[in-house]
Write an enzyme that holds these catalytic residues in place. Structure first.
Site, PDB file in Angstrom:
ATOM      1  N   GLU A 199      16.602  -3.487  33.221  1.00 52.77           N
ATOM      2  CA  GLU A 199      16.196  -4.805  32.746  1.00 52.77           C
ATOM      3  C   GLU A 199      17.309  -5.852  32.871  1.00 52.77           C
ATOM      4  O   GLU A 199      17.028  -7.016  33.085  1.00 52.77           O
ATOM      5  CB  GLU A 199      15.737  -4.743  31.279  1.00 52.77           C
ATOM      6  CG  GLU A 199      14.393  -4.081  31.085  1.00 52.77           C
ATOM      7  CD  GLU A 199      13.217  -4.956  31.509  1.00 52.77           C
ATOM      8  OE1 GLU A 199      13.364  -6.185  31.613  1.00 52.77           O
ATOM      9  OE2 GLU A 199      12.137  -4.386  31.760  1.00 52.77           O
TER      10      GLU A 199
ATOM     11  N   ASP B 254      12.234 -16.528  29.943  1.00 47.38           N
ATOM     12  CA  ASP B 254      12.072 -15.837  31.230  1.00 47.38           C
ATOM     13  C   ASP B 254      11.343 -16.747  32.224  1.00 47.38           C
ATOM     14  O   ASP B 254      11.036 -17.900  31.902  1.00 47.38           O
ATOM     15  CB  ASP B 254      11.376 -14.479  31.035  1.00 47.38           C
ATOM     16  CG  ASP B 254       9.888 -14.596  30.762  1.00 47.38           C
ATOM     17  OD1 ASP B 254       9.344 -15.722  30.751  1.00 47.38           O
ATOM     18  OD2 ASP B 254       9.253 -13.540  30.568  1.00 47.38           O
TER      19      ASP B 254
END
Length: 164
Positions: free
Chosen positions: A34, A43
């Site tokens: 990740e 994000d």
């Protein structure tokens, strides 16, 4: 690219500790899939995220999250994913097969995993076919992403680990 030596060593160290632990190692920390961020950020689609891809209303904007806090969040998230996916796995799996599926579900979501051809093949005991399905999931916004290709290569390697 595939798996870094550091990630491989972390996964080897986690073998025998259960699929949730292995999957947590796969996605977390500096070597994980990740990419750890200690401060919350938005994000690509604007979702507030921190640590190893943790999202949710519990995130405090502007707060620094320690490695210990991130480890705890990731483990909690992975435990939740496992609880969502497990009832839909109807066949015996190895620890590493299940860990690869959890890592995948952590990335694409439990619902997408439950409805996937990957799970259909797994439940038909087509273990090779199920692991191969991981490699199909490399598109985001209609184009192939190198980051996703690398991630799926690692998940595939873990998925097929015990069959080598």
């Amino acid at each position: 690219m595939g798996m870094s030596p550091a990630l491989r060593n972390s996964i080897i160290a986690a073998l025998g500790t259960g699929a949730v632990s292995i999957a947590t190692v796969m996605v977390s920390g500096k070597t994980g899939l990740e990419g750890r961020e200690h401060y919350p950020y938005k994000d690509v689609v604007g979702i507030v995220t921190v640590c190893d891809g943790h999202t949710g209303s519990d995130i405090v904007w502007g707060k620094y999250y320690s490695d210990k806090e991130c480890d705890a969040l990731t483990r909690k998230d992975m435990t939740r994913i496992a609880a969502q996916v497990d009832p839909h796995i109807k066949v015996h799996t190895t620890e590493t097969q299940r860990a690869a599926i959890y890592s995948f579900a952590y990335n694409v979501g439990a619902t997408a995993t439950i409805n996937s051809t990957l799970l259909k093949k797994l439940n038909a005991k087509d273990y090779d076919g199920a692991c191969s399905e991981l490699k199909q999931w490399v598109y985001a916004g209609g184009k192939k992403w190198k980051g996703l290709m690398n991630r799926r290569d690692v998940e595939y390697e873990v998925c097929t680990w015990s069959q080598k």
